[in-house]
Design a protein around this motif. Structure first.
Motif, PDB file in Angstrom:
ATOM      1  N   PHE A  16       0.829  -1.200   0.000  1.00 50.00           N
ATOM      2  CA  PHE A  16       0.000   0.000   0.000  1.00 50.00           C
ATOM      3  C   PHE A  16       0.871   1.260   0.000  1.00 50.00           C
ATOM      4  O   PHE A  16       0.593   2.223  -0.728  1.00 50.00           O
ATOM      5  N   PHE A 127       1.536   4.585   9.320  1.00 46.30           N
ATOM      6  CA  PHE A 127       0.172   4.392   9.823  1.00 46.30           C
ATOM      7  C   PHE A 127      -0.038   5.066  11.175  1.00 46.30           C
ATOM      8  O   PHE A 127      -1.073   4.898  11.805  1.00 46.30           O
ATOM      9  N   HIS A 143      -7.808   6.290  10.080  1.00 45.50           N
ATOM     10  CA  HIS A 143      -7.423   6.510   8.680  1.00 45.50           C
ATOM     11  C   HIS A 143      -6.681   7.846   8.528  1.00 45.50           C
ATOM     12  O   HIS A 143      -6.090   8.101   7.477  1.00 45.50           O
ATOM     13  N   ASN A 148      -2.260   8.757   4.641  1.00 51.57           N
ATOM     14  CA  ASN A 148      -3.458   9.433   4.150  1.00 51.57           C
ATOM     15  C   ASN A 148      -3.158  10.885   3.794  1.00 51.57           C
ATOM     16  O   ASN A 148      -3.680  11.416   2.814  1.00 51.57           O
ATOM     17  N   ILE A 151      -1.712  10.820   0.415  1.00 55.55           N
ATOM     18  CA  ILE A 151      -2.764  10.647  -0.599  1.00 55.55           C
ATOM     19  C   ILE A 151      -3.415  12.004  -0.884  1.00 55.55           C
ATOM     20  O   ILE A 151      -3.597  12.403  -2.040  1.00 55.55           O
ATOM     21  N   ASN A 152      -3.757  12.722   0.177  1.00 53.68           N
ATOM     22  CA  ASN A 152      -4.434  14.012   0.010  1.00 53.68           C
ATOM     23  C   ASN A 152      -3.542  15.055  -0.659  1.00 53.68           C
ATOM     24  O   ASN A 152      -4.009  15.833  -1.492  1.00 53.68           O
ATOM     25  N   ASN A 155      -3.312  14.507  -4.393  1.00 56.72           N
ATOM     26  CA  ASN A 155      -4.487  15.054  -5.072  1.00 56.72           C
ATOM     27  C   ASN A 155      -4.416  16.579  -5.169  1.00 56.72           C
ATOM     28  O   ASN A 155      -4.808  17.155  -6.178  1.00 56.72           O
TER      29      ASN A 155
ATOM     30  N   PHE B  16      -7.023   0.742   4.415  1.00 53.46           N
ATOM     31  CA  PHE B  16      -6.526   1.289   3.132  1.00 53.46           C
ATOM     32  C   PHE B  16      -7.699   1.637   2.234  1.00 53.46           C
ATOM     33  O   PHE B  16      -7.743   2.687   1.612  1.00 53.46           O
ATOM     34  N   LYS B  18     -10.729   2.246   2.929  1.00 54.87           N
ATOM     35  CA  LYS B  18     -11.459   3.407   3.438  1.00 54.87           C
ATOM     36  C   LYS B  18     -10.753   4.711   3.053  1.00 54.87           C
ATOM     37  O   LYS B  18     -11.388   5.673   2.618  1.00 54.87           O
ATOM     38  N   MET B  19      -9.425   4.738   3.210  1.00 52.53           N
ATOM     39  CA  MET B  19      -8.657   5.933   2.878  1.00 52.53           C
ATOM     40  C   MET B  19      -8.832   6.307   1.406  1.00 52.53           C
ATOM     41  O   MET B  19      -9.045   7.470   1.061  1.00 52.53           O
ATOM     42  N   VAL B  20      -8.739   5.292   0.544  1.00 52.71           N
ATOM     43  CA  VAL B  20      -8.804   5.552  -0.893  1.00 52.71           C
ATOM     44  C   VAL B  20     -10.228   5.928  -1.310  1.00 52.71           C
ATOM     45  O   VAL B  20     -10.432   6.851  -2.103  1.00 52.71           O
ATOM     46  N   MET B  22     -12.518   7.311   0.570  1.00 58.08           N
ATOM     47  CA  MET B  22     -12.847   8.645   1.079  1.00 58.08           C
ATOM     48  C   MET B  22     -12.325   9.733   0.148  1.00 58.08           C
ATOM     49  O   MET B  22     -13.014  10.706  -0.143  1.00 58.08           O
ATOM     50  N   ALA B  23     -11.091   9.563  -0.312  1.00 59.21           N
ATOM     51  CA  ALA B  23     -10.510  10.558  -1.229  1.00 59.21           C
ATOM     52  C   ALA B  23     -11.332  10.617  -2.522  1.00 59.21           C
ATOM     53  O   ALA B  23     -11.625  11.693  -3.050  1.00 59.21           O
TER      54      ALA B  23
END
Lengths: 168, 168
Positions: A16, A127, A143, A148, A151-152, A155, B16, B18-20, B22-23
């Motif tokens: 991941f 994590f 999360h 995370n 990830i944000n 984006n 994981f 959930k994180m993806v 949500m985005a």
């Protein structure tokens, strides 16, 4: 052939992390490629009529990425002074921006630092909570971890990359 | 207090996912909000001088999301006809586009379908290969799974969202 990864927590986490880091790297590379193609004069132009200039977006992205250094617990960020120009103020605020050549340098140094920190991070650390979330909130919302945040921020970079590309 | 998730494969995977998801949801919601604020006339305008119109971006995003239905193995996609207009051709190709009201409908239907499919998916399925990667390639590159496709498509949406916002 069983192509499914085994149900192993640590292996899953590494997979991941790899997925998220690859997306980040791809977007930083794309941005660097566009920035290399744009002259300082092109960067001074608006990305659309009346909208943010390339210089503002470069400063904004640098400030946001620099802030990740403290949010992810890597230590002191270096360019906190950019926030008042490029985060809490809009473009054309009347403030004097650093020269574009300096901003380009800050941008590169910030992403290089982040990359180095990323390679030093242990699997489990990704994590853990990041520093914009309290222990209490994190217990209820696990999360909201460092991965995370990445990830944000990927984006966020992608969003502004879609605007920077208009300068070409 | 130990705020770290336990080292349990299945729990990790759910986190994981959930994180993806949500985005993804956040970006679809943001796009819907902007689209609701834009009139059909505003959508017909260019997002920047000489660049893609809002209508083209709406068609492009709909086609790309519709294609996810087949790539993720959910079944037949519904709007494959959009690809020739909005994926393999640039804006101002001379082709006649469907009316904006229809495109808005396709967009909503596509994302609603995707949401429904997502809720039906088992945890492990997200870590299976998607249909744009062969069994052989997936064995060597297990990160090219369905969840990774969703990470990439979220970034794709974010990229164009940064452009659509210019129509406001």
């Amino acid at each position: 052939m069983n192509t499914r990864p085994t149900n192993n927590g640590s292996e899953q986490k590494e997979l991941f992390i790899k997925m998220v880091l690859m997306a980040w790297d791809i977007h930083v590379d794309r941005t660097n490629k566009i920035l290399a193609e744009l002259t300082d004069e092109q960067l001074a132009a608006e990305t659309s009529g009346g909208k943010n200039t390339g210089i503002y977006l470069l400063g904004h992205l640098t400030a946001v990425h620099d802030r990740m250094i403290s949010l992810l617990g890597f230590g002191e960020r270096r360019f906190a002074g950019l926030d008042s120009l490029f985060v809490s103020s809009p473009d054309k605020s009347g403030f004097t921006f650093p020269p574009v050549t300096e901003l380009r340098k800050y941008w590169n140094e910030t992403n290089t630092s982040l990359s180095e920190y990323f390679t030093q991070m242990g699997t489990d650390e990704w994590f853990d909570r990041h520093n914009a979330v309290s222990d209490q909130d994190f217990a209820a919302e696990p999360h909201r971890n460092k991965l995370n945040l990445l990830i944000n921020r990927t984006n966020h970079l992608s969003y502004h990359l879609g605007q920077l590309i208009y300068l070409k």
